[in-house]
Enzyme design. Structure first.
Site, PDB file in Angstrom:
ATOM      1  N   CYS A 126       8.101   4.356  -4.612  1.00 28.74           N
ATOM      2  CA  CYS A 126       8.436   5.017  -5.868  1.00 28.74           C
ATOM      3  C   CYS A 126       9.130   4.015  -6.799  1.00 28.74           C
ATOM      4  CB  CYS A 126       9.368   6.203  -5.723  1.00 28.74           C
ATOM      5  SG  CYS A 126       8.817   7.410  -4.515  1.00 28.74           S
ATOM      6  N   ARG A 155       4.323   0.828  -7.525  1.00 32.25           N
ATOM      7  CA  ARG A 155       5.152   1.346  -6.438  1.00 32.25           C
ATOM      8  C   ARG A 155       4.744   2.761  -6.007  1.00 32.25           C
ATOM      9  NH1 ARG A 155       9.747  -1.804  -6.054  1.00 32.25           N
ATOM     10  NH2 ARG A 155      10.733  -0.212  -4.810  1.00 32.25           N
ATOM     11  N   TRP A 193       5.520   7.933  -4.944  1.00 33.92           N
ATOM     12  CA  TRP A 193       4.619   7.796  -3.805  1.00 33.92           C
ATOM     13  C   TRP A 193       5.189   8.732  -2.757  1.00 33.92           C
ATOM     14  CZ3 TRP A 193       4.817   6.197   1.372  1.00 33.92           C
ATOM     15  CH2 TRP A 193       3.578   5.944   1.962  1.00 33.92           C
ATOM     16  N   ASN A 200      14.283   6.559  -4.760  1.00 37.53           N
ATOM     17  CA  ASN A 200      13.270   5.788  -4.052  1.00 37.53           C
ATOM     18  C   ASN A 200      13.775   5.602  -2.629  1.00 37.53           C
ATOM     19  OD1 ASN A 200      11.433   3.802  -3.189  1.00 37.53           O
ATOM     20  ND2 ASN A 200      12.696   2.171  -4.063  1.00 37.53           N
ATOM     21  N   GLU A 229      -9.061  -8.878   7.510  1.00 32.07           N
ATOM     22  CA  GLU A 229      -8.707  -8.728   6.093  1.00 32.07           C
ATOM     23  C   GLU A 229      -9.886  -8.146   5.306  1.00 32.07           C
ATOM     24  OE1 GLU A 229      -6.357  -8.550   4.205  1.00 32.07           O
ATOM     25  OE2 GLU A 229      -6.879  -9.262   2.213  1.00 32.07           O
ATOM     26  N   LYS A 287      -9.671  -4.723   3.170  1.00 31.97           N
ATOM     27  CA  LYS A 287      -9.971  -4.666   1.728  1.00 31.97           C
ATOM     28  C   LYS A 287     -11.001  -3.584   1.449  1.00 31.97           C
ATOM     29  CE  LYS A 287      -7.380  -6.350   0.239  1.00 31.97           C
ATOM     30  NZ  LYS A 287      -6.313  -7.174   0.718  1.00 31.97           N
ATOM     31  N   GLU A 295      -9.585   0.042   2.016  1.00 29.90           N
ATOM     32  CA  GLU A 295      -8.525   0.539   1.119  1.00 29.90           C
ATOM     33  C   GLU A 295      -9.007   0.810  -0.293  1.00 29.90           C
ATOM     34  OE1 GLU A 295      -5.076  -2.012   0.654  1.00 29.90           O
ATOM     35  OE2 GLU A 295      -6.321  -3.780   0.701  1.00 29.90           O
ATOM     36  N   HIS A 306     -17.185  -5.842  24.391  1.00 30.76           N
ATOM     37  CA  HIS A 306     -16.256  -5.103  25.238  1.00 30.76           C
ATOM     38  C   HIS A 306     -16.016  -3.686  24.717  1.00 30.76           C
ATOM     39  CE1 HIS A 306     -15.517  -8.648  27.588  1.00 30.76           C
ATOM     40  NE2 HIS A 306     -15.330  -9.335  26.472  1.00 30.76           N
ATOM     41  N   LYS A 334       1.911  -0.432  -4.036  1.00 31.52           N
ATOM     42  CA  LYS A 334       1.974  -1.886  -3.940  1.00 31.52           C
ATOM     43  C   LYS A 334       3.159  -2.363  -3.119  1.00 31.52           C
ATOM     44  CE  LYS A 334       0.474  -5.925  -5.101  1.00 31.52           C
ATOM     45  NZ  LYS A 334      -0.701  -6.342  -4.318  1.00 31.52           N
TER      46      LYS A 334
HETATM   47  C1  F6R Z   1      -3.402  -4.717   1.384  1.00 30.30           C
HETATM   48  C2  F6R Z   1      -2.009  -4.897   1.006  1.00 30.30           C
HETATM   49  C3  F6R Z   1      -0.974  -4.502   1.983  1.00 30.30           C
HETATM   50  C4  F6R Z   1       0.231  -5.460   1.908  1.00 30.30           C
HETATM   51  C5  F6R Z   1       1.358  -4.951   2.819  1.00 30.30           C
HETATM   52  C6  F6R Z   1       2.534  -5.900   2.838  1.00 30.30           C
HETATM   53  O1  F6R Z   1      -4.259  -5.141   0.376  1.00 30.30           O
HETATM   54  O2  F6R Z   1      -1.711  -5.328  -0.068  1.00 30.30           O
HETATM   55  O3  F6R Z   1      -1.480  -4.434   3.281  1.00 30.30           O
HETATM   56  O4  F6R Z   1      -0.183  -6.728   2.298  1.00 30.30           O
HETATM   57  O5  F6R Z   1       1.773  -3.693   2.381  1.00 30.30           O
HETATM   58  O6  F6R Z   1       3.079  -6.034   1.566  1.00 30.30           O
HETATM   59  P1  F6R Z   1       4.017  -7.261   1.197  1.00 30.30           P
HETATM   60  O7  F6R Z   1       3.158  -8.491   1.241  1.00 30.30           O
HETATM   61  O8  F6R Z   1       4.525  -6.964  -0.171  1.00 30.30           O
HETATM   62  O9  F6R Z   1       5.087  -7.320   2.244  1.00 30.30           O
END
Ligand code: F6R
Length: 606
Positions: free
Chosen positions: A2, A27, A74, A98, A479, A483, A486, A502, A601
């Site tokens: 948030c 956020r 959030w 928050n 990764e 990507k 998400e 396996h 984020k």
């Molecule tokens: C995926 C993504 C998240 C962040 C994770 C850690 O695209 O962005 O998986 O990598 O929430 O966030 P930070 O790097 O800010 O600790």
């Protein structure tokens, strides 16, 4: 999570509050609201969904108060409805919050017993009633908040305003960041300095346990013990031009395309380009004596750390333990004497990573962090900070921060190898030269984006997608899958190519695209065997490789040609095609690329 804002203004503040909230949408963005002091009483406007819904509400039902707080949410407790949106309030108090109030159930039971009626499913409402209860008992607003803070458990940041108090706002920080902005005859509060960038660059960060009494004329900060304390006033570098997509349709696209530049900037922080040497900052620990490196992070940053493990073990012959932060901390992993604990985080505020950092500190580790936000809590609590110079990353799905984390980790691996004698001058030069070539190689991939648009159409029809990789390409498979899921909401999993047989191979049929990250290196042959196992079961293979497809020995549904690079730098190069595949699939499917559902984020809750 948030985002919180607050303004003690010289004119009506609702529009500025919304403007600041726009910068905090990273956020959380499932509902938003503002409250102001209107002729002595509290008024609020809230709306479910994106900020634009709140803006429309304010157009039809404006607020004119000069003192106000705002919030973008959030959801943690209670569905993302208007009823659960912040600010929460009673007739006397309005609160934005928050984080999580861990003892809200106990507080709610106690306050309900005293006659308070709760209207929402949120934990925040307990704060409103708690402060109100203290005020009803005869305390003034400041004493009431002070008393209430002593009863709250959890990690939180709060902004509070009061009926009848046009020149007062109280802020409190316990586990979630808060910045106070100093203006001319105005004061501001924000979850970070970026939110306040259009108003001021004079910032005071509250420290753990601090709470602050803000008035237009200034701020008084108190620590957990109630002592008045001085916190430094810092000139923030957060620019007011941050929320600009340039010519791109999404921030994610812009950030993918920024990678050659930001990787270059990050590398130049750790490399003496002219002499082909790594120029690494002092970590305050003898690199030759480190017994083990323990890496911890979450999500994409964790995958960067996983690549770092492959590199540090291979090039510095130093054992590396790695775990996601939410696990490492709670399994009470024993940490060795003389160990270096390394944390990787774009935001520098991720709650699990921060908690694990504190665990590592309590267990005698030297703490280094790779962070993108230098003023963040993780940076401030580290012994040594290794910044990534990615610039602000607005798209919720991390792209450029990931590759910059890789750039910093590669330099760290070289620095460790050099110090420990596993990398001689010639190898150092070779590796540094390889790193310096990365921006150019990525630029060349970015010029060929059209092929991803076509492939996206194929992926958009899939229900499940598998990603495979071996060695340092394995984290890239993880990764890639993260990507895709998400931002496109297609189910995707990454596997170590050798693990397929396996179990996961049972999933494969002609409807399952299998994306294979396979640079031409000493592991290619092994990966080829796994690809053939997939082909034999009808899987649709999309190969990402610089190798000639003939070497694969089976039909491919598609081949994305990557440039030839050094084994060290392949993870940086191959990050780009997996990002572009996910991006174009999401665009084709029409999802909200920059703000995918249910995500945020900065993840400041456990
Ligand atoms: C995926 C993504 C998240 C962040 C994770 C850690 O695209 O962005 O998986 O990598 O929430 O966030 P930070 O790097 O800010 O600790």
């Amino acid at each position: 999570m948030c985002g919180i804002v607050g303004i003690l203004g010289s004119k009506p503040v609702a529009t500025d509050l919304v403007d600041a909230l726009r910068r905090l949408e990273y956020r959380g963005y499932d509902s938003a609201g503002v409250a102001t002091v209107e002729n002595g009483h509290l008024e609020r406007r809230r709306a479910e969904g994106k900020l634009r819904n709140l803006e429309s509400r304010l157009l039809t039902e404006p607020l004119t108060g000069r003192t106000g707080i705002g919030h973008t949410r959030w959801a943690t407790h209670g569905r993302p409805t208007e009823r659960n949106a912040h600010p929460h309030m009673s007739a006397k108090v309005s609160v934005v919050h928050n984080g999580i109030i861990e003892n809200f159930r106990e507080l709610k039971a106690e306050l309900t017993g005293k006659g308070h009626t709760f209207e929402t499913d949120t934990d925040t409402e307990a704060v409103v009633h708690l402060v109100t209860e203290e005020m009803q008992g005869g305390r003034g607003p400041i004493d009431a908040v002070k008393a209430a803070l002593g009863k709250l458990k959890g990690a939180f940041a709060l902004g509070i305003i009061f009926a009848g108090e046009d020149d007062l706002m109280i802020a409190a920080r316990q586990g979630s960041p808060l910045a106070i902005g100093h203006g001319r005859g105005e004061m501001y509060l924000g979850s970070d300095a970026i939110a306040l960038a259009p108003f001021t660059d004079a910032i005071t960060y509250l420290e753990e346990g601090d709470w602050a009494v803000m008035r237009r004329s200034g701020v008084e900060v108190f620590d957990r013990a109630g002592e008045c304390v001085k916190r430094p006033l810092i000139k923030s570098v957060a620019s007011s031009l941050l929320v600009d997509k340039g010519n791109h349709r999404h921030f994610m696209a812009k950030e993918i395309h920024e990678q050659p530049d930001v990787i270059s900037h990050t590398l130049s922080n750790y490399i003496d380009m002219a002499n082909g040497r790594v120029n690494f900052p002092d970590l305050g620990i003898d690199l030759t004596k480190i017994s083990r490196v323990t890496i911890s992070a979450c999500g994409t940053a964790y995958y960067a750390g996983l690549v770092g493990k492959y590199w540090i073990e291979r090039y510095a012959r130093l054992p590396v333990e790695i775990d996601v932060a939410s696990e490492l901390r709670y399994r009470e992993a024993p940490l060795p004497e003389g160990g270096l604990a390394l944390f990787v985080s774009q935001s520098g505020e991720t709650a699990d990573t921060l908690a694990t950092l504190r665990y590592a500190r309590a267990n005698g580790q030297r703490i280094a962090s790779i962070v993108n936000v230098r003023t963040s809590t993780i940076a401030r609590e580290s012994d040594a900070v290794l910044p990534t110079l990615a610039g602000p990353e607005i798209g919720v799905a991390s792209t450029k921060a990931f590759t910059c984390q890789l750039a910093a980790l590669a330099c760290l691996a070289i620095a460790l190898g050099k110090a420990r004698g596993t990398i001689d001058e010639a190898l150092e030069q070779e590796l540094v030269t390889a790193l310096v070539e990365v921006p150019r190689l990525i630029s060349s991939m970015l010029r060929d984006e059209e092929q991803f648009v076509e492939l996206a159409q194929m992926l958009s029809k899939a229900r499940d997608v598998l990603y495979l990789g071996r060695g340092s390409s394995y984290p890239l498979a993880l990764e890639g899958a993260l990507k895709l899921k998400e931002i496109s909401y297609i189910h995707a999993e990454g596997y170590a190519a050798g693990e397929l047989k396996h179990g996961p191979i049972a999933l494969i049929d002609e409807n399952v695209p299998v994306i294979v990250v396979a640079p031409e290196d000493d592991l290619l042959e092994k990966t080829v065997s796994n690809v053939q196992e997939v082909a034999a079961r009808g899987g649709q293979i999309i190969l990402i490789s610089n190798a000639n497809p003939d070497k694969i020995g089976c039909a491919l549904a598609a081949h994305i040609t990557a440039p030839k690079a050094h084994a060290l730098t392949n993870p940086l190069i191959y990050a780009v095609p997996v990002q572009l595949l996910a991006y174009h699939t999401a665009v084709f499917m029409g999802t909200d690329v920059d703000q995918p559902r249910n995500l945020a984020k900065s993840v400041t809750v456990e």
